[in-house]
Design a protein around this motif. Sequence first.
Motif, PDB file in Angstrom:
ATOM      1  N   GLU A 395      -0.920   4.273  31.458  1.00 61.48           N
ATOM      2  CA  GLU A 395      -0.816   4.445  30.011  1.00 61.48           C
ATOM      3  C   GLU A 395       0.123   5.600  29.669  1.00 61.48           C
ATOM      4  OE1 GLU A 395      -4.025   5.839  26.807  1.00 61.48           O
ATOM      5  OE2 GLU A 395      -4.424   3.824  27.598  1.00 61.48           O
ATOM      6  N   TYR A 396      -0.020   6.691  30.399  1.00 62.42           N
ATOM      7  CA  TYR A 396       0.832   7.847  30.126  1.00 62.42           C
ATOM      8  C   TYR A 396       2.283   7.562  30.518  1.00 62.42           C
ATOM      9  CZ  TYR A 396       1.986  12.710  29.288  1.00 62.42           C
ATOM     10  OH  TYR A 396       2.527  13.855  28.766  1.00 62.42           O
ATOM     11  N   ILE A 397       2.492   6.839  31.597  1.00 62.60           N
ATOM     12  CA  ILE A 397       3.856   6.485  32.018  1.00 62.60           C
ATOM     13  C   ILE A 397       4.520   5.585  30.978  1.00 62.60           C
ATOM     14  CG2 ILE A 397       5.183   5.172  33.734  1.00 62.60           C
ATOM     15  CD1 ILE A 397       3.236   6.225  35.854  1.00 62.60           C
ATOM     16  N   ASN A 399       3.862   5.553  27.758  1.00 63.48           N
ATOM     17  CA  ASN A 399       4.201   6.430  26.628  1.00 63.48           C
ATOM     18  C   ASN A 399       5.428   7.288  26.941  1.00 63.48           C
ATOM     19  OD1 ASN A 399       2.276   6.067  24.395  1.00 63.48           O
ATOM     20  ND2 ASN A 399       0.735   6.615  25.904  1.00 63.48           N
ATOM     21  N   ALA A 400       5.527   7.772  28.175  1.00 67.11           N
ATOM     22  CA  ALA A 400       6.664   8.611  28.568  1.00 67.11           C
ATOM     23  C   ALA A 400       7.968   7.824  28.510  1.00 67.11           C
ATOM     24  CB  ALA A 400       6.440   9.166  29.974  1.00 67.11           C
ATOM     25  N   ASN A 401       7.945   6.613  29.034  1.00 67.37           N
ATOM     26  CA  ASN A 401       9.146   5.774  29.006  1.00 67.37           C
ATOM     27  C   ASN A 401       9.530   5.389  27.577  1.00 67.37           C
ATOM     28  OD1 ASN A 401       9.527   5.796  31.782  1.00 67.37           O
ATOM     29  ND2 ASN A 401       8.239   4.008  32.116  1.00 67.37           N
ATOM     30  N   ALA A 402       8.515   5.097  26.763  1.00 67.08           N
ATOM     31  CA  ALA A 402       8.784   4.756  25.359  1.00 67.08           C
ATOM     32  C   ALA A 402       9.411   5.931  24.623  1.00 67.08           C
ATOM     33  CB  ALA A 402       7.486   4.327  24.667  1.00 67.08           C
ATOM     34  N   ASN A 403       8.906   7.148  24.872  1.00 70.09           N
ATOM     35  CA  ASN A 403       9.468   8.332  24.229  1.00 70.09           C
ATOM     36  C   ASN A 403      10.890   8.611  24.711  1.00 70.09           C
ATOM     37  OD1 ASN A 403       7.366   8.970  22.516  1.00 70.09           O
ATOM     38  ND2 ASN A 403       6.307  10.224  24.014  1.00 70.09           N
ATOM     39  N   ALA A 404      11.161   8.324  25.978  1.00 73.35           N
ATOM     40  CA  ALA A 404      12.514   8.511  26.505  1.00 73.35           C
ATOM     41  C   ALA A 404      13.498   7.574  25.799  1.00 73.35           C
ATOM     42  CB  ALA A 404      12.528   8.262  28.008  1.00 73.35           C
ATOM     43  N   ILE A 405      13.080   6.318  25.603  1.00 70.48           N
ATOM     44  CA  ILE A 405      13.921   5.349  24.887  1.00 70.48           C
ATOM     45  C   ILE A 405      14.079   5.761  23.424  1.00 70.48           C
ATOM     46  CG2 ILE A 405      14.075   2.946  24.109  1.00 70.48           C
ATOM     47  CD1 ILE A 405      12.596   2.167  26.679  1.00 70.48           C
ATOM     48  N   LYS A 406      12.999   6.272  22.850  1.00 68.12           N
ATOM     49  CA  LYS A 406      13.036   6.727  21.457  1.00 68.12           C
ATOM     50  C   LYS A 406      14.052   7.853  21.275  1.00 68.12           C
ATOM     51  CE  LYS A 406       9.869   8.160  17.764  1.00 68.12           C
ATOM     52  NZ  LYS A 406       8.453   8.434  17.428  1.00 68.12           N
ATOM     53  N   ILE A 407      14.061   8.806  22.199  1.00 71.99           N
ATOM     54  CA  ILE A 407      15.023   9.915  22.141  1.00 71.99           C
ATOM     55  C   ILE A 407      16.447   9.387  22.251  1.00 71.99           C
ATOM     56  CG2 ILE A 407      15.856  11.958  23.392  1.00 71.99           C
ATOM     57  CD1 ILE A 407      12.873  12.423  24.159  1.00 71.99           C
ATOM     58  N   ASN A 408      16.644   8.423  23.140  1.00 72.05           N
ATOM     59  CA  ASN A 408      17.968   7.840  23.321  1.00 72.05           C
ATOM     60  C   ASN A 408      18.437   7.134  22.048  1.00 72.05           C
ATOM     61  OD1 ASN A 408      20.287   6.901  24.982  1.00 72.05           O
ATOM     62  ND2 ASN A 408      19.340   4.908  24.660  1.00 72.05           N
ATOM     63  N   LEU A 409      17.528   6.407  21.395  1.00 73.14           N
ATOM     64  CA  LEU A 409      17.872   5.703  20.150  1.00 73.14           C
ATOM     65  C   LEU A 409      18.212   6.691  19.035  1.00 73.14           C
ATOM     66  CD1 LEU A 409      15.125   2.911  20.164  1.00 73.14           C
ATOM     67  CD2 LEU A 409      17.576   2.590  20.556  1.00 73.14           C
ATOM     68  N   ILE A 410      17.436   7.766  18.941  1.00 73.93           N
ATOM     69  CA  ILE A 410      17.675   8.776  17.901  1.00 73.93           C
ATOM     70  C   ILE A 410      19.003   9.490  18.128  1.00 73.93           C
ATOM     71  CG2 ILE A 410      16.866  10.994  16.991  1.00 73.93           C
ATOM     72  CD1 ILE A 410      14.001   9.972  17.437  1.00 73.93           C
TER      73      ILE A 410
END
Length: 421
Positions: A395-397, A399-410
């Motif tokens: 679950e944490y992994i 979330n971590a991958n999703a946040n990494a993609i989110k940062i890239n999109l931003i």
Amino acid sequence: MRIIFVFLIMLSTSIAKDFYTILDYALKNSPIINIAKIDIKSANYNYDFYKSYLYPELSFNADFKYSNTKSNDYKRELFSDYNNHQSTISLILKYDLFKFGNDYYKIKSAKENIATSNYNKCYKELQLSLDLLEYYKLALLSENKLKTYKNLSLAYESLYKLSKRLNKVGELDLINVNSYFLDFSDAKTQILKLEFELRNYLSYISYLSNLNIDKIDDFSKIDEIALDFLEFEKTNKFLELNSKIKSSMYELKSLNQYPTISLYSRYDFYDKTKNNYQDLADSSKKHGYLVGIGINYIIFDGFKTSSSKELKQLEINKLNQELIQAKLEYEKQINELIFFIQNKDEIIKTLKIISKEANTNELYIQKLHKTGEKSKFEVINASIENYKKLQNLNEYIINANANAIKINLINNQFNNCKKGY
């Protein structure tokens, strides 16, 4: 052949799709983005409309009049030879020479609206990407929980069956049997809820992407996450709101009450006979023209202009507040991501250690069970703890991958924006 075709369609719909494949399709086919593209076209046509005020107006007018009066003296004054007919063909040219910047500022405002529409489309592309990412993440989390609860259901079922056998031989009381039954029932209920939840998330992904989605892939592994974030002043939201403010300020300037200086020109073909218009135009002796310059100034308009100015100023004030709010929201979002990233590695490291220990403990208890030192209950409970720890790690992994993609999109929102319409 038809059977093969149907099979291929079913196969294509059942293949799991990764996030970037869905995102690419969504950005090209989503009605949300298509509506934004139409807004850009509308802004361009609106700009052309206001530019038309820079050109003169040329109009054609033709009329035929008939008059009948009781007084012959009055007829002599208006119509020679007692002729009650009058025909006129006119070409009229009107051109506003100077309006003290009124049209200029309207054109500037319309041009700024084109930029606003483009930035708005880019912002909607980012929002669509982030919304799609969020539901994709939630779907993966549901899949992860669903896998865990399916394993838990099997484990609790084994405990329940084992407890019933022990209860029959008097080695376990009924309270413990009921407790295991409740755990088993709860796990089955959770499976039903998670399956519904997963279908709901997949349905929302389909809605956002305009693509039928029934399976998704895990996020690809992301090693490094940059801590540098795009400045708010470079985001599409800032550029959109800033462009809106500029457009509104130009509109406000265009509302100034100044006179309009216009050139007026009229060329008439006229006659007082019943001849048709072709004969009328052929008569060179019956032409005339009028040229003039006029000034029009509205002294009092019932406070329309002043009210419009007040409304436009309030709109500008509101946009400035929206700009402040957008900046605060952006900074809050970035701070949350920074906090997550700074603690990510340590938390994942800890969760991996815990998961590894739970797995080692399960294997150790299984060995002890073979030698008769541990009961079947203890073996199954060790497996249950192992499932839960592994779920927390996965679950944490996710979330971590999703946040990494989110940062890239931003950080790449402007570069990722599909230019034009």
